[in-house]
Design a protein around this motif. Structure first.
Motif, PDB file in Angstrom:
ATOM      1  N   SER A  35       0.826  -1.212   0.000  1.00 47.01           N
ATOM      2  CA  SER A  35       0.000   0.000   0.000  1.00 47.01           C
ATOM      3  C   SER A  35       0.863   1.267   0.000  1.00 47.01           C
ATOM      4  O   SER A  35       0.468   2.279  -0.580  1.00 47.01           O
ATOM      5  CB  SER A  35      -0.986   0.002   1.170  1.00 47.01           C
ATOM      6  OG  SER A  35      -0.311   0.024   2.395  1.00 47.01           O
ATOM      7  N   ASP A  36       2.054   1.209   0.601  1.00 45.94           N
ATOM      8  CA  ASP A  36       2.966   2.362   0.535  1.00 45.94           C
ATOM      9  C   ASP A  36       3.409   2.597  -0.905  1.00 45.94           C
ATOM     10  O   ASP A  36       3.483   3.740  -1.361  1.00 45.94           O
ATOM     11  CB  ASP A  36       4.193   2.142   1.423  1.00 45.94           C
ATOM     12  CG  ASP A  36       3.862   2.228   2.901  1.00 45.94           C
ATOM     13  OD1 ASP A  36       2.993   3.031   3.280  1.00 45.94           O
ATOM     14  OD2 ASP A  36       4.490   1.476   3.681  1.00 45.94           O
ATOM     15  N   PHE A  37       3.699   1.525  -1.630  1.00 48.11           N
ATOM     16  CA  PHE A  37       4.079   1.664  -3.035  1.00 48.11           C
ATOM     17  C   PHE A  37       2.926   2.236  -3.856  1.00 48.11           C
ATOM     18  O   PHE A  37       3.109   3.148  -4.660  1.00 48.11           O
ATOM     19  CB  PHE A  37       4.522   0.316  -3.617  1.00 48.11           C
ATOM     20  CG  PHE A  37       4.729   0.357  -5.098  1.00 48.11           C
ATOM     21  CD1 PHE A  37       5.760   1.099  -5.661  1.00 48.11           C
ATOM     22  CD2 PHE A  37       3.878  -0.340  -5.949  1.00 48.11           C
ATOM     23  CE1 PHE A  37       5.944   1.146  -7.047  1.00 48.11           C
ATOM     24  CE2 PHE A  37       4.059  -0.299  -7.322  1.00 48.11           C
ATOM     25  CZ  PHE A  37       5.093   0.445  -7.868  1.00 48.11           C
ATOM     26  N   THR A  38       1.723   1.730  -3.623  1.00 48.14           N
ATOM     27  CA  THR A  38       0.545   2.220  -4.344  1.00 48.14           C
ATOM     28  C   THR A  38       0.322   3.704  -4.049  1.00 48.14           C
ATOM     29  O   THR A  38       0.022   4.483  -4.959  1.00 48.14           O
ATOM     30  CB  THR A  38      -0.698   1.392  -3.960  1.00 48.14           C
ATOM     31  OG1 THR A  38      -0.443   0.021  -4.290  1.00 48.14           O
ATOM     32  CG2 THR A  38      -1.931   1.862  -4.696  1.00 48.14           C
ATOM     33  N   SER A  39       0.508   4.101  -2.814  1.00 48.44           N
ATOM     34  CA  SER A  39       0.362   5.519  -2.458  1.00 48.44           C
ATOM     35  C   SER A  39       1.394   6.372  -3.189  1.00 48.44           C
ATOM     36  O   SER A  39       1.085   7.479  -3.641  1.00 48.44           O
ATOM     37  CB  SER A  39       0.506   5.706  -0.948  1.00 48.44           C
ATOM     38  OG  SER A  39      -0.568   5.098  -0.274  1.00 48.44           O
ATOM     39  N   TRP A  40       2.617   5.873  -3.314  1.00 49.53           N
ATOM     40  CA  TRP A  40       3.663   6.582  -4.065  1.00 49.53           C
ATOM     41  C   TRP A  40       3.224   6.772  -5.513  1.00 49.53           C
ATOM     42  O   TRP A  40       3.351   7.856  -6.072  1.00 49.53           O
ATOM     43  CB  TRP A  40       4.972   5.806  -3.974  1.00 49.53           C
ATOM     44  CG  TRP A  40       5.942   5.978  -5.105  1.00 49.53           C
ATOM     45  CD1 TRP A  40       6.324   5.009  -5.990  1.00 49.53           C
ATOM     46  CD2 TRP A  40       6.679   7.146  -5.485  1.00 49.53           C
ATOM     47  NE1 TRP A  40       7.235   5.514  -6.892  1.00 49.53           N
ATOM     48  CE2 TRP A  40       7.474   6.827  -6.596  1.00 49.53           C
ATOM     49  CE3 TRP A  40       6.732   8.440  -4.993  1.00 49.53           C
ATOM     50  CZ2 TRP A  40       8.303   7.732  -7.226  1.00 49.53           C
ATOM     51  CZ3 TRP A  40       7.570   9.357  -5.621  1.00 49.53           C
ATOM     52  CH2 TRP A  40       8.351   8.999  -6.714  1.00 49.53           C
ATOM     53  N   GLN A  41       2.671   5.731  -6.130  1.00 47.42           N
ATOM     54  CA  GLN A  41       2.236   5.831  -7.527  1.00 47.42           C
ATOM     55  C   GLN A  41       1.134   6.866  -7.715  1.00 47.42           C
ATOM     56  O   GLN A  41       0.986   7.411  -8.803  1.00 47.42           O
ATOM     57  CB  GLN A  41       1.734   4.475  -8.031  1.00 47.42           C
ATOM     58  CG  GLN A  41       2.828   3.465  -8.247  1.00 47.42           C
ATOM     59  CD  GLN A  41       2.261   2.183  -8.808  1.00 47.42           C
ATOM     60  OE1 GLN A  41       1.392   1.564  -8.199  1.00 47.42           O
ATOM     61  NE2 GLN A  41       2.739   1.801  -9.966  1.00 47.42           N
ATOM     62  N   GLN A  42       0.376   7.132  -6.670  1.00 49.06           N
ATOM     63  CA  GLN A  42      -0.732   8.079  -6.755  1.00 49.06           C
ATOM     64  C   GLN A  42      -0.361   9.465  -6.228  1.00 49.06           C
ATOM     65  O   GLN A  42      -1.199  10.353  -6.179  1.00 49.06           O
ATOM     66  CB  GLN A  42      -1.927   7.517  -5.983  1.00 49.06           C
ATOM     67  CG  GLN A  42      -2.438   6.224  -6.586  1.00 49.06           C
ATOM     68  CD  GLN A  42      -3.421   5.499  -5.685  1.00 49.06           C
ATOM     69  OE1 GLN A  42      -3.649   5.879  -4.547  1.00 49.06           O
ATOM     70  NE2 GLN A  42      -3.999   4.432  -6.204  1.00 49.06           N
ATOM     71  N   SER A  43       0.910   9.647  -5.878  1.00 52.46           N
ATOM     72  CA  SER A  43       1.328  10.898  -5.238  1.00 52.46           C
ATOM     73  C   SER A  43       1.735  11.966  -6.249  1.00 52.46           C
ATOM     74  O   SER A  43       2.048  11.676  -7.408  1.00 52.46           O
ATOM     75  CB  SER A  43       2.514  10.625  -4.299  1.00 52.46           C
ATOM     76  OG  SER A  43       3.686  10.353  -5.059  1.00 52.46           O
ATOM     77  N   ASP A  44       1.745  13.206  -5.774  1.00 49.35           N
ATOM     78  CA  ASP A  44       2.249  14.325  -6.580  1.00 49.35           C
ATOM     79  C   ASP A  44       3.734  14.146  -6.880  1.00 49.35           C
ATOM     80  O   ASP A  44       4.205  14.511  -7.955  1.00 49.35           O
ATOM     81  CB  ASP A  44       2.032  15.652  -5.850  1.00 49.35           C
ATOM     82  CG  ASP A  44       0.563  16.020  -5.748  1.00 49.35           C
ATOM     83  OD1 ASP A  44      -0.255  15.472  -6.525  1.00 49.35           O
ATOM     84  OD2 ASP A  44       0.224  16.853  -4.882  1.00 49.35           O
ATOM     85  N   ALA A  45       4.477  13.559  -5.947  1.00 46.17           N
ATOM     86  CA  ALA A  45       5.912  13.343  -6.142  1.00 46.17           C
ATOM     87  C   ALA A  45       6.153  12.373  -7.301  1.00 46.17           C
ATOM     88  O   ALA A  45       7.066  12.561  -8.110  1.00 46.17           O
ATOM     89  CB  ALA A  45       6.550  12.815  -4.868  1.00 46.17           C
ATOM     90  N   TYR A  46       5.324  11.338  -7.404  1.00 47.62           N
ATOM     91  CA  TYR A  46       5.437  10.376  -8.517  1.00 47.62           C
ATOM     92  C   TYR A  46       5.150  11.093  -9.842  1.00 47.62           C
ATOM     93  O   TYR A  46       5.890  10.929 -10.818  1.00 47.62           O
ATOM     94  CB  TYR A  46       4.464   9.221  -8.316  1.00 47.62           C
ATOM     95  CG  TYR A  46       4.538   8.166  -9.398  1.00 47.62           C
ATOM     96  CD1 TYR A  46       5.408   7.097  -9.276  1.00 47.62           C
ATOM     97  CD2 TYR A  46       3.737   8.233 -10.537  1.00 47.62           C
ATOM     98  CE1 TYR A  46       5.484   6.121 -10.259  1.00 47.62           C
ATOM     99  CE2 TYR A  46       3.810   7.266 -11.518  1.00 47.62           C
ATOM    100  CZ  TYR A  46       4.679   6.215 -11.372  1.00 47.62           C
ATOM    101  OH  TYR A  46       4.756   5.253 -12.354  1.00 47.62           O
ATOM    102  N   ALA A  47       4.101  11.887  -9.866  1.00 49.48           N
ATOM    103  CA  ALA A  47       3.756  12.630 -11.084  1.00 49.48           C
ATOM    104  C   ALA A  47       4.904  13.560 -11.483  1.00 49.48           C
ATOM    105  O   ALA A  47       5.256  13.652 -12.658  1.00 49.48           O
ATOM    106  CB  ALA A  47       2.465  13.415 -10.872  1.00 49.48           C
TER     107      ALA A  47
END
Length: 166
Positions: free
Chosen positions: A122-134
């Motif tokens: 879930s931490d990885f999934t949150s990263w994928q959905q984050s502004d930082a990932y974008a």
């Protein structure tokens, strides 16, 4: 420092003497398994792949979920690809649940691997959905990103659960 990877079934890899090496991590996903050893010295595996660590943050032992992004790069594109990763922003390290990253250059004709470890899926999934990932991936597929001619084939991602750590 180098990172060595051997592939097989979980049962096979668990029974290798190398599985007991310090700094080894066993990963598993739907019957496929990966044994990783991070160390100075020679490849401990009879059937293993050797990688030079280009970029390293965090400790492998701190993760319980791993993502390996295999990126096929042409011989001509290696220096540009590596230069971009040396200049990466490092935003992933600030994300909740981040444990480690390794950017790996193959010693033989294998894909580069960008491996991240997380405290949970879930931490990885949150990263994928984050502004930082974008922000990190904003130039992908644009003229400001890496040219497509740099890649010798499609990249692919494998996700694993950490089974054991030495």
């Amino acid at each position: 420092m180098k990172l060595y990877i051997s592939y097989g079934t979980q049962h096979y890899l668990e029974n290798l003497p190398e599985a007991a090496l310090d700094h080894s991590v066993l990963l598993e996903s739907s019957g496929d398994a990966v044994l990783i050893a991070e160390l100075d010295g020679n490849n401990p595996f009879k059937e293993g792949h050797a990688y030079e660590i280009l970029n390293s943050r965090g400790e492998l032992k701190d993760g319980s979920f791993a993502v390996l992004n295999h990126i096929q790069v042409t011989d001509e594109g290696r220096s540009l690809f590596e230069e971009r990763f040396k200049q990466r922003a490092g935003l992933v390290e600030q994300e909740p649940g981040f444990a480690a990253i390794r950017v790996l250059r193959p010693e033989e004709n294998h894909p580069y691997i960008v491996m991240t470890l997380w405290k949970s899926q879930s931490d990885f999934t949150s990263w994928q959905q984050s502004d930082a990932y974008a922000e990190t991936h904003k130039n992908r597929g644009t003229g400001q990103g890496l040219p497509q001619t740099l890649f010798s084939g499609p990249s692919f991602v494998k996700e694993y659960n950490v089974v054991s750590k030495s």
